[in-house]
Scaffold this active site. Structure first.
Site, mmCIF file in Angstrom:
data_model
loop_
_atom_site.group_PDB
_atom_site.id
_atom_site.type_symbol
_atom_site.label_atom_id
_atom_site.label_comp_id
_atom_site.label_asym_id
_atom_site.label_seq_id
_atom_site.Cartn_x
_atom_site.Cartn_y
_atom_site.Cartn_z
ATOM 1 C CG ASP A 87 84.298 35.571 63.886
ATOM 2 O OD1 ASP A 87 84.635 36.469 63.102
ATOM 3 O OD2 ASP A 87 84.795 34.423 63.869
ATOM 4 C CG HIS A 122 86.182 36.064 59.890
ATOM 5 N ND1 HIS A 122 86.017 35.354 61.054
ATOM 6 C CD2 HIS A 122 87.194 35.471 59.225
ATOM 7 C CE1 HIS A 122 86.895 34.356 61.095
ATOM 8 N NE2 HIS A 122 87.620 34.409 59.989
ATOM 9 C CG ASN A 219 94.741 30.651 58.611
ATOM 10 O OD1 ASN A 219 94.332 29.512 58.761
ATOM 11 N ND2 ASN A 219 93.922 31.696 58.525
ATOM 12 C CB SER A 284 88.531 31.334 60.148
ATOM 13 O OG SER A 284 89.379 32.125 60.922
#
Length: 422
Positions: A87, A122, A219, A284
């Site tokens: 990530d 994130h 998404n 996520s």
């Protein structure tokens, strides 16, 4: 609104990989290119401020309230299981996630080297949902609060010219495989929804080493179209969609035949850089929820294969039908059911058997009169007719008797003399 950032390394022809959006406030925006609606580019749908180094949320998030945690953790909390988080990095400054970080992390885009720097936030959120430690003063913790996190930073550099793409993601996947991790979590996808040979090859390396690869489905699902996203759609990857509080598909969650399972992805509280917590939405954060449950399964069943772990998660999920569908896969993950089911592993999930014993068949709706209703009506008629006939007969007999009495009274007393004639 769901926001997204597509990151492309300067001078590179490699396919771009969607990277997480920065929080509404704090953390900066390292993106060079905006691409709306990408997977892994998640932030809260509301406008609440997310402050790095802020306060913890004292209440227990809904995604944990629905789980009997004492029962879930009765066999362990993920001790000895390692999850690689590929990530934006995982910030070591948050006290809830810092104890979960193990040596060996790596930075593939910046100069941090260890993967424990996260200017975006994130990756720190993703890691927190998996393995944030329990802490007094907050109801939030990771699903597997004793699991280990290997932080691998493939994107999210401070330098706009050093952003991640499919090349850096592929390197991170191969590196994770070389570290013999149990699970790899990927909460991003490629900007172009098409296969990429190098990225697929990296996934194959991990799958061949029997590592469970968990990836966010994306998404872009608000339009309802069925589309594949990568790396989630590659063979051997457990693709995770997002569900809401009602166990329905979150409106933004990408639908497609590749979706294997769903997990909470709305209002997901987790850790942020420098300390504190924030809430956000997106697939996520559904993927690490599943990765956390998988970590608990790995601790309980250390001899099971990644395929068997994935099958258990899917087999015990809550689903509206008997089998898989393109919206929720095999259903919404049920952590307690996954851990409390029998100890027999299976390689693939199976559709549920239709329930027959004890099943009540609803009465069919008819416009006319049913046979039962007709029988009941005739019975009523017969009883009524019998009653009327009885009344008529009784009434007639009484009337005749009264008539005879009246006539006798009119003719005088009857002659009672006996004849003696011989």
């Amino acid at each position: 609104m769901l926001a997204a950032l597509g990151l492309v390394a300067a001078g590179s022809a490699a396919p771009a990989v969607a990277a997480p959006a920065s929080p509404a406030k704090g953390g900066g925006n390292p993106s060079a290119e905006h691409v709306p609606g990408r997977a892994g580019q998640d932030q809260g749908l509301d406008s609440t401020e997310c402050k790095f180094g802020g306060k913890n949320i004292t209440s227990t998030p809904w995604s944990l309230q629905r789980v009997l945690l004492d029962e879930l953790w009765s066999t362990g909390k993920g001790d000895g299981v390692t999850v690689a988080v590929i990530d934006t990095g995982v910030d070591k400054g948050n006290p809830q996630i810092r104890p979960a970080l193990i040596p060996g992390g790596k930075d593939f885009v910046g100069k941090a080297k260890s993967g424990t720097t996260d200017v975006n936030g994130h990756g720190t959120r993703v890691a927190g949902i998996i393995a944030a430690r329990q802490k007094t003063g907050t109801g939030f913790s990771g699903i597997a609060p004793e699991a280990d996190i290997l932080p691998l930073r493939y994107t999210g550099s401070e330098d706009p010219e050093e952003q991640g793409n499919s090349v850096t993601m592929s390197k991170a996947i191969k590196y994770a495989a070389s570290q013999d991790v149990d699970i790899i979590n990927i909460s991003s996808d490629t900007v172009k929804k098409e296969p990429n040979a190098d990225l697929e090859a990296a996934i194959d390396v991990a799958v061949e080493k029997d590592i469970l690869v968990v990836a966010a489905a994306g998404n872009d699902g608000a339009d309802g179209k069925l589309e594949n996203t990568y790396p989630a759609a590659y063979e051997g990857v457990l693709a995770v969609g997002a569900s809401d509080r009602n166990n329905d598909r979150a409106f933004f969650s990408q639908s497609g035949e590749f979706v294997d399972i769903a997990a909470p992805g709305v209002g997901m509280v987790s850790t942020v850089p420098k300390g504190g917590q924030c809430s956000a939405d997106g697939t996520s954060f559904s993927a690490p929820y599943v990765a956390g449950v998988a970590a608990l399964l790995y601790e309980k069943y250390p001899d099971w294969t990644s395929e068997q772990i994935a099958s258990r998660l899917q087999q015990t999920a809550n689903r509206p039908g008997l089998a898989s569908d393109a919206r929720l896969g095999w259903g919404v993950v049920d952590p307690v059911a996954a851990l409390s089911s029998d100890d027999k592993p299976q390689s693939t999930p199976r559709p549920d058997e239709p329930k027959q014993s004890g099943h009540v068949t609803p009465m069919s709706l008819t416009v006319g009169e049913s046979e039962t209703e007709r029988t009941q009506r005739i019975s009523v008629y017969v009883m009524a007719a019998g009653t009327v006939l009885t009344l008529l007969i009784g009434g007639t007999a009484i009337a005749a008797r009264d008539h005879r009495r009246k006539r006798a009274a009119a003719n005088g007393p009857a002659d009672t003399t006996t004849s003696t004639r011989h």
